[in-house]
Design an enzyme around this catalytic site. Sequence first.
Site, mmCIF file in Angstrom:
data_model
loop_
_atom_site.group_PDB
_atom_site.id
_atom_site.type_symbol
_atom_site.label_atom_id
_atom_site.label_comp_id
_atom_site.label_asym_id
_atom_site.label_seq_id
_atom_site.Cartn_x
_atom_site.Cartn_y
_atom_site.Cartn_z
ATOM 1 N N ASP A 46 -1.988 -0.653 5.796
ATOM 2 C CA ASP A 46 -2.583 -0.913 4.415
ATOM 3 C C ASP A 46 -2.228 -2.325 4.213
ATOM 4 O O ASP A 46 -0.967 -2.750 4.246
ATOM 5 C CB ASP A 46 -1.856 -0.030 3.141
ATOM 6 C CG ASP A 46 -2.465 -0.733 1.947
ATOM 7 O OD1 ASP A 46 -3.707 -0.529 1.471
ATOM 8 O OD2 ASP A 46 -1.666 -1.306 1.579
ATOM 9 N N TYR A 51 -2.808 -10.650 0.509
ATOM 10 C CA TYR A 51 -1.718 -10.670 1.039
ATOM 11 C C TYR A 51 -1.457 -11.905 2.025
ATOM 12 O O TYR A 51 -0.335 -12.197 2.435
ATOM 13 C CB TYR A 51 -1.179 -9.317 1.791
ATOM 14 C CG TYR A 51 -1.215 -8.257 0.940
ATOM 15 C CD1 TYR A 51 -1.215 -8.239 -0.283
ATOM 16 C CD2 TYR A 51 -1.019 -7.026 1.489
ATOM 17 C CE1 TYR A 51 -1.149 -7.035 -1.143
ATOM 18 C CE2 TYR A 51 -1.098 -5.726 0.627
ATOM 19 C CZ TYR A 51 -1.080 -5.830 -0.488
ATOM 20 O OH TYR A 51 -0.894 -4.791 -1.335
ATOM 21 N N LYS A 76 -8.109 -4.810 0.989
ATOM 22 C CA LYS A 76 -8.600 -4.663 -0.506
ATOM 23 C C LYS A 76 -9.152 -6.193 -0.595
ATOM 24 O O LYS A 76 -8.721 -7.112 -0.249
ATOM 25 C CB LYS A 76 -7.438 -4.612 -1.337
ATOM 26 C CG LYS A 76 -6.613 -3.381 -1.330
ATOM 27 C CD LYS A 76 -5.319 -3.551 -2.075
ATOM 28 C CE LYS A 76 -4.245 -2.376 -1.406
ATOM 29 N NZ LYS A 76 -3.272 -2.864 -0.262
ATOM 30 N N HIS A 109 -9.110 -4.570 -5.429
ATOM 31 C CA HIS A 109 -7.713 -4.623 -5.438
ATOM 32 C C HIS A 109 -7.169 -4.361 -7.091
ATOM 33 O O HIS A 109 -6.100 -3.984 -7.537
ATOM 34 C CB HIS A 109 -7.123 -6.181 -5.149
ATOM 35 C CG HIS A 109 -5.687 -6.222 -4.821
ATOM 36 N ND1 HIS A 109 -5.302 -6.785 -3.593
ATOM 37 C CD2 HIS A 109 -4.513 -5.469 -5.286
ATOM 38 C CE1 HIS A 109 -4.211 -6.747 -3.348
ATOM 39 N NE2 HIS A 109 -3.462 -5.895 -4.554
ATOM 40 N N ILE A 239 2.331 4.431 0.551
ATOM 41 C CA ILE A 239 2.366 3.131 1.524
ATOM 42 C C ILE A 239 3.648 2.783 1.250
ATOM 43 O O ILE A 239 3.838 1.526 0.608
ATOM 44 C CB ILE A 239 1.297 2.424 1.028
ATOM 45 C CG1 ILE A 239 -0.072 3.025 0.783
ATOM 46 C CG2 ILE A 239 0.885 1.295 2.126
ATOM 47 C CD1 ILE A 239 -0.728 3.566 1.973
ATOM 48 N N LYS A 241 6.687 0.215 2.299
ATOM 49 C CA LYS A 241 6.761 -1.097 3.533
ATOM 50 C C LYS A 241 8.153 -1.580 3.707
ATOM 51 O O LYS A 241 8.877 -1.165 2.945
ATOM 52 C CB LYS A 241 6.009 -2.165 2.624
ATOM 53 C CG LYS A 241 6.824 -2.517 1.415
ATOM 54 C CD LYS A 241 6.736 -3.986 1.318
ATOM 55 C CE LYS A 241 7.380 -4.944 1.999
ATOM 56 N NZ LYS A 241 7.651 -6.225 1.552
ATOM 57 N N SER A 242 8.246 -2.179 5.060
ATOM 58 C CA SER A 242 9.621 -2.525 5.292
ATOM 59 C C SER A 242 9.455 -3.425 6.660
ATOM 60 O O SER A 242 8.274 -3.170 7.105
ATOM 61 C CB SER A 242 10.416 -1.398 5.863
ATOM 62 O OG SER A 242 11.882 -2.165 6.245
ATOM 63 N N ARG A 247 14.548 1.059 9.207
ATOM 64 C CA ARG A 247 14.001 1.625 8.018
ATOM 65 C C ARG A 247 12.385 2.039 8.199
ATOM 66 O O ARG A 247 11.980 3.054 7.601
ATOM 67 C CB ARG A 247 13.999 0.444 6.945
ATOM 68 C CG ARG A 247 13.702 0.868 5.450
ATOM 69 C CD ARG A 247 14.521 2.006 5.028
ATOM 70 N NE ARG A 247 15.870 1.641 5.164
ATOM 71 C CZ ARG A 247 16.532 0.635 4.266
ATOM 72 N NH1 ARG A 247 15.743 0.167 3.170
ATOM 73 N NH2 ARG A 247 17.907 0.712 4.388
ATOM 74 N N ASN A 251 11.298 5.744 7.396
ATOM 75 C CA ASN A 251 10.273 6.123 6.331
ATOM 76 C C ASN A 251 9.268 7.290 6.904
ATOM 77 O O ASN A 251 8.507 7.875 6.070
ATOM 78 C CB ASN A 251 9.657 5.046 5.645
ATOM 79 C CG ASN A 251 10.572 4.111 4.760
ATOM 80 O OD1 ASN A 251 11.603 4.684 4.345
ATOM 81 N ND2 ASN A 251 10.215 2.956 4.454
#
Length: 295
Positions: A46, A51, A76, A109, A239, A241-242, A247, A251
């Site tokens: 995603d 971004y 998005k 978005h 969703i 994130k890292s 990690r 997840n």
Amino acid sequence: MADTPLSTLNNGVEMPVLGFGVFQTPPEETRSAVDAALRAGYRHIDTAAAYGNEREVGEAIANSGIGRPEVFIETKIWISDYGYDQTLHGFDKSARKLGVDQIDLLILHQALPTEFDRTLQAYRALETLLADGKVRAIGVSNFMVDHLTALLDQATVIPAVNQIEVHPYFTQHEVQAFGARQGILTQAWSPIGGITFYRDGEHTSTLQDPVIREIAQAHGKTPAQVMLRWHVQQGRSAIPKSTKPARIAENFDIFDFELTDAQLDAIDGLDTGRRGGPEPADITLANFGRPIPEA
């Protein structure tokens, strides 16, 4: 390695329930983060035009050796590209940066409450892109019940997804329930509460919450894994994130245990009603508009 369970969207398209997010991941770190996610087993990435890292997401997928049909790509359209023709061009910019001809899920978005006509024109463009086969599914993000109601009044295609802030301290039950009645899947951003570290005025993280920690201990899992499992068991897409490979893998490792009904209820009971992200009603072009660069 476990395969991610799939959600069937309201148009029959299948989407891995657990996606990997790259919000606030700097472009120079995005390639390695997405590479680590794909190696950990994620098959749903995603991103978003706003971004600034779509190009790096596309490069990581292209260099992974995994066939394009195996990876579900979601991005998005930013509010600066709302309007019918502008949104069609927004797709072109994103597709070129991602290096793909077709995007699996393209969503708006934010709603623009003070200029909702532009939001509706943008969504009409998404419907055109869907009809033309340039995207496989369309949806929205950060839409509240009033935004969804106004959109559904005009739309010919019901959004497949509404991506909103959902975590144990902010559950947005009303928006989730409204979406469920319409066949709109709730997708959680900040699913472990990463952007909100406040509870009752204290600097406490969901990761330190005693209720969540006790449940984690009972299952031999981490608090983050418990929260992601909570989302998936309640039928949401999540969703996380890292940028840290350990990690990222942690997840993803949530498909070998199950929370009890009592544990799910206990996590539901942590809701504070306090949002960590911006108020959807406050989103305006004046406050949040910024040009999305050409590809």
